[in-house]
Motif scaffolding. Sequence first.
Motif, PDB file in Angstrom:
ATOM      1  N   ALA A 130      -3.956 -16.328  -2.813  1.00  0.00           N
ATOM      2  CA  ALA A 130      -2.671 -16.150  -3.388  1.00  0.00           C
ATOM      3  C   ALA A 130      -2.135 -14.831  -2.738  1.00  0.00           C
ATOM      4  O   ALA A 130      -1.254 -13.961  -3.384  1.00  0.00           O
ATOM      5  CB  ALA A 130      -2.530 -15.994  -4.864  1.00  0.00           C
ATOM      6  N   VAL A 131      -2.077 -14.856  -1.384  1.00  0.00           N
ATOM      7  CA  VAL A 131      -1.614 -13.431  -0.568  1.00  0.00           C
ATOM      8  C   VAL A 131      -0.303 -13.364  -0.673  1.00  0.00           C
ATOM      9  O   VAL A 131       0.436 -12.225  -0.486  1.00  0.00           O
ATOM     10  CB  VAL A 131      -2.379 -13.379   0.985  1.00  0.00           C
ATOM     11  N   THR A 132       0.613 -14.584  -0.789  1.00  0.00           N
ATOM     12  CA  THR A 132       2.043 -14.521  -0.822  1.00  0.00           C
ATOM     13  C   THR A 132       2.544 -13.866  -1.993  1.00  0.00           C
ATOM     14  O   THR A 132       3.830 -13.641  -2.409  1.00  0.00           O
ATOM     15  CB  THR A 132       2.578 -15.885  -0.822  1.00  0.00           C
ATOM     16  N   GLU A 133       1.863 -13.874  -3.146  1.00  0.00           N
ATOM     17  CA  GLU A 133       2.134 -13.055  -4.461  1.00  0.00           C
ATOM     18  C   GLU A 133       1.917 -11.198  -4.463  1.00  0.00           C
ATOM     19  O   GLU A 133       2.397 -10.769  -5.165  1.00  0.00           O
ATOM     20  CB  GLU A 133       1.129 -13.269  -5.480  1.00  0.00           C
ATOM     21  N   LEU A 134       1.570 -11.001  -3.111  1.00  0.00           N
ATOM     22  CA  LEU A 134       1.425  -9.488  -2.929  1.00  0.00           C
ATOM     23  C   LEU A 134       2.827  -8.705  -2.768  1.00  0.00           C
ATOM     24  O   LEU A 134       3.632  -9.586  -2.115  1.00  0.00           O
ATOM     25  CB  LEU A 134       0.507  -9.382  -1.433  1.00  0.00           C
ATOM     26  N   PRO A 135       3.319  -7.801  -3.628  1.00  0.00           N
ATOM     27  CA  PRO A 135       4.301  -7.405  -3.554  1.00  0.00           C
ATOM     28  C   PRO A 135       4.861  -6.624  -2.391  1.00  0.00           C
ATOM     29  O   PRO A 135       4.045  -6.281  -1.533  1.00  0.00           O
ATOM     30  CB  PRO A 135       4.480  -6.216  -4.837  1.00  0.00           C
ATOM     31  N   PRO A 136       6.112  -6.763  -1.771  1.00  0.00           N
ATOM     32  CA  PRO A 136       6.541  -6.280  -0.567  1.00  0.00           C
ATOM     33  C   PRO A 136       6.146  -4.870  -0.188  1.00  0.00           C
ATOM     34  O   PRO A 136       5.679  -4.642   0.943  1.00  0.00           O
ATOM     35  CB  PRO A 136       8.050  -6.202  -0.750  1.00  0.00           C
ATOM     36  N   SER A 137       5.981  -3.968  -1.389  1.00  0.00           N
ATOM     37  CA  SER A 137       5.595  -2.516  -0.911  1.00  0.00           C
ATOM     38  C   SER A 137       3.940  -2.564  -0.555  1.00  0.00           C
ATOM     39  O   SER A 137       3.674  -1.806   0.133  1.00  0.00           O
ATOM     40  CB  SER A 137       5.829  -1.563  -2.279  1.00  0.00           C
ATOM     41  N   LEU A 138       3.315  -3.345  -1.181  1.00  0.00           N
ATOM     42  CA  LEU A 138       1.883  -3.395  -0.911  1.00  0.00           C
ATOM     43  C   LEU A 138       1.595  -4.002   0.451  1.00  0.00           C
ATOM     44  O   LEU A 138       0.683  -3.874   0.995  1.00  0.00           O
ATOM     45  CB  LEU A 138       0.999  -4.188  -1.866  1.00  0.00           C
ATOM     46  N   GLN A 139       2.562  -5.167   0.679  1.00  0.00           N
ATOM     47  CA  GLN A 139       2.250  -5.770   2.051  1.00  0.00           C
ATOM     48  C   GLN A 139       2.442  -4.568   3.251  1.00  0.00           C
ATOM     49  O   GLN A 139       1.722  -4.832   4.204  1.00  0.00           O
ATOM     50  CB  GLN A 139       3.583  -6.934   2.338  1.00  0.00           C
ATOM     51  N   LYS A 140       3.324  -4.030   3.106  1.00  0.00           N
ATOM     52  CA  LYS A 140       3.604  -2.763   4.089  1.00  0.00           C
ATOM     53  C   LYS A 140       2.410  -2.087   4.013  1.00  0.00           C
ATOM     54  O   LYS A 140       1.947  -1.554   5.212  1.00  0.00           O
ATOM     55  CB  LYS A 140       4.866  -2.136   3.679  1.00  0.00           C
ATOM     56  N   ARG A 141       1.932  -1.580   2.806  1.00  0.00           N
ATOM     57  CA  ARG A 141       0.909  -1.017   2.919  1.00  0.00           C
ATOM     58  C   ARG A 141      -0.521  -1.351   3.488  1.00  0.00           C
ATOM     59  O   ARG A 141      -1.325  -0.912   4.131  1.00  0.00           O
ATOM     60  CB  ARG A 141       0.522  -0.340   1.483  1.00  0.00           C
ATOM     61  N   LEU A 142      -0.452  -2.782   3.181  1.00  0.00           N
ATOM     62  CA  LEU A 142      -1.791  -3.341   3.974  1.00  0.00           C
ATOM     63  C   LEU A 142      -1.586  -3.490   5.387  1.00  0.00           C
ATOM     64  O   LEU A 142      -2.787  -3.426   6.140  1.00  0.00           O
ATOM     65  CB  LEU A 142      -1.738  -4.746   3.086  1.00  0.00           C
ATOM     66  N   LEU A 143      -0.503  -3.687   5.828  1.00  0.00           N
ATOM     67  CA  LEU A 143      -0.134  -3.911   7.322  1.00  0.00           C
ATOM     68  C   LEU A 143      -0.453  -2.449   8.016  1.00  0.00           C
ATOM     69  O   LEU A 143      -1.005  -2.630   8.900  1.00  0.00           O
ATOM     70  CB  LEU A 143       1.272  -4.157   7.568  1.00  0.00           C
ATOM     71  N   LYS A 144      -0.082  -1.477   7.238  1.00  0.00           N
ATOM     72  CA  LYS A 144      -0.526  -0.318   8.048  1.00  0.00           C
ATOM     73  C   LYS A 144      -2.118  -0.086   7.954  1.00  0.00           C
ATOM     74  O   LYS A 144      -2.559   0.456   9.074  1.00  0.00           O
ATOM     75  CB  LYS A 144       0.180   1.126   7.083  1.00  0.00           C
ATOM     76  N   VAL A 145      -2.751  -0.542   7.017  1.00  0.00           N
ATOM     77  CA  VAL A 145      -4.348  -0.354   7.238  1.00  0.00           C
ATOM     78  C   VAL A 145      -4.710  -1.133   8.258  1.00  0.00           C
ATOM     79  O   VAL A 145      -5.770  -0.776   8.873  1.00  0.00           O
ATOM     80  CB  VAL A 145      -4.706  -0.901   5.882  1.00  0.00           C
ATOM     81  N   ILE A 146      -4.308  -2.370   8.460  1.00  0.00           N
ATOM     82  CA  ILE A 146      -4.733  -3.237   9.430  1.00  0.00           C
ATOM     83  C   ILE A 146      -4.214  -2.653  10.860  1.00  0.00           C
ATOM     84  O   ILE A 146      -5.238  -2.524  11.771  1.00  0.00           O
ATOM     85  CB  ILE A 146      -4.262  -4.700   9.594  1.00  0.00           C
ATOM     86  N   GLU A 147      -3.412  -2.015  10.992  1.00  0.00           N
ATOM     87  CA  GLU A 147      -2.569  -1.533  12.509  1.00  0.00           C
ATOM     88  C   GLU A 147      -3.468  -0.300  12.701  1.00  0.00           C
ATOM     89  O   GLU A 147      -3.829   0.032  13.730  1.00  0.00           O
ATOM     90  CB  GLU A 147      -1.278  -1.335  12.173  1.00  0.00           C
ATOM     91  N   ASP A 148      -3.673   0.764  11.604  1.00  0.00           N
ATOM     92  CA  ASP A 148      -4.378   2.039  12.021  1.00  0.00           C
ATOM     93  C   ASP A 148      -5.917   1.746  11.764  1.00  0.00           C
ATOM     94  O   ASP A 148      -6.347   2.980  12.344  1.00  0.00           O
ATOM     95  CB  ASP A 148      -3.682   2.938  11.006  1.00  0.00           C
ATOM     96  N   GLY A 149      -6.346   0.918  11.035  1.00  0.00           N
ATOM     97  CA  GLY A 149      -7.773   0.919  10.679  1.00  0.00           C
ATOM     98  C   GLY A 149      -8.069   2.043   9.808  1.00  0.00           C
ATOM     99  O   GLY A 149      -9.327   2.551   9.661  1.00  0.00           O
ATOM    100  N   GLU A 150      -7.378   2.665   8.978  1.00  0.00           N
ATOM    101  CA  GLU A 150      -7.416   3.623   8.288  1.00  0.00           C
ATOM    102  C   GLU A 150      -6.745   3.365   6.884  1.00  0.00           C
ATOM    103  O   GLU A 150      -5.691   2.831   6.723  1.00  0.00           O
ATOM    104  CB  GLU A 150      -6.861   4.834   8.669  1.00  0.00           C
TER     105      GLU A 150
END
Length: 441
Positions: free
Chosen positions: A242-262
């Motif tokens: 249910a990834v579409t239920e991820l709140p926008p602020s946490l979507q941004k945070r998850l994106l940063k983890v994927i991009e930076d590997g950190e």
Amino acid sequence: MNFKILIAEDEDITRKHLVYALKKEGYEVVGTRNGREALEHMEREHFDALITDVKMPEMNGIELLRKVKEKYAGVEVMIITGFGSIDSAVEAMKKGAYEYITKPFNLDELIIKVKNLHERKLLKKENTALKAFFEMNKGISIIVRSESMRNIMATVENMRDSDCNVIITGETGVGKSLLAKIIHFTSRRHNMPFLSVNCATLTEELIAKELFGYEEAAVSGILEAKPGLLEIADSGTLFIDAVTELPPSLQKRLLKVIEDGELMRIGGTKPLRINPRLIAASSVSIKGLVSEAGFDKDLYYRLNVMEIFVPPLREHKEDIEPLGRFFLQKHLPDVNKKIEGFAEDTIKILMGYSFPGNIRELENIVEGAVIRENSHLITPESLPRSLKLYQIETFPPERIQTISELTREYAQKVLDLVEGDKVRAAELLGVSEFTLWKMLS
């Protein structure tokens, strides 16, 4: 939920609090005052998990843990220990405890730990079935027969040596989580952790804690640091349902983890290098949500290296029989029975059903049939009554029947449904017993 928990806690207030909180979450819970009482309950009935305090009269938690692991190895154990008694928790983990929590504990944290423990139990059961299936059939293709599902399995086969992120879409119950596990357990990461989180079942605060973890004292009422699922899944796989239920602020945070590997834990000051593989799932079109600005576009493209659509079961009925055998193997260890397969009439009934709940409904039907069945095959009598009613309301599309044939068949099925009671059958059909006799002749 069908997950039964035994609590051993000598403090009345704490025990009652735990029983109430876990029952509210949908678990079956029994509370006892010490280790001796707990063992007596285990001798009388089955439990999936034990939550026990370390310090108790008559028999302490460590001794109870040892006896439980000797006699009931399949029971998962969580230890409750005082903040100054971490050594007891370490000793318990060495003796086979899965998890521990320190007093005073936050109820939200305990519930999350219980949910993780429940998920571990389900994973163990499913992994056993998957391994048995793979070993018996030398590959995953045997689970399916239809061309659409074979194409999906071919895609999975092609991803064996890849660590790419994946998006799985399809109706509720089509088997997205099962497919995610197959992707993981057939990949080069198969010996590393497979973890999952369902964004639809948690609040924004709990999702943040679960995904990213937190440092000591960063969360109110919690005194110890905790790694998040992204960190624990390092070198393994994290399934985000249910990834579409991820709140926008946490979507941004998850994106940063994927991009930076950190990853930065909540309250943390030092980034951690991590490398989890992400498999996301949704029962709605993520691409459609992106165009409506309801889902972060960059996160979508980061996750969507490979996208797999799983069709509803009604569109690939050829897979009902092999999937049924798979679920039979999965649930047989829960009962002391020898069931070899399905009777031919049972398969015909299953093939004629539309399965609005998809593969999840099929699994529930098979699990219930395993419990009810007393012979060596799953017979129609072990199927839910709703399937028999559905069978009465439909007829096979492959041949047109005469009115007389339909009348006779319908009347016979109603008679079978009421176990041969002709008076009751006539009442249901709105005819006299004589007319019923003529319908059947």
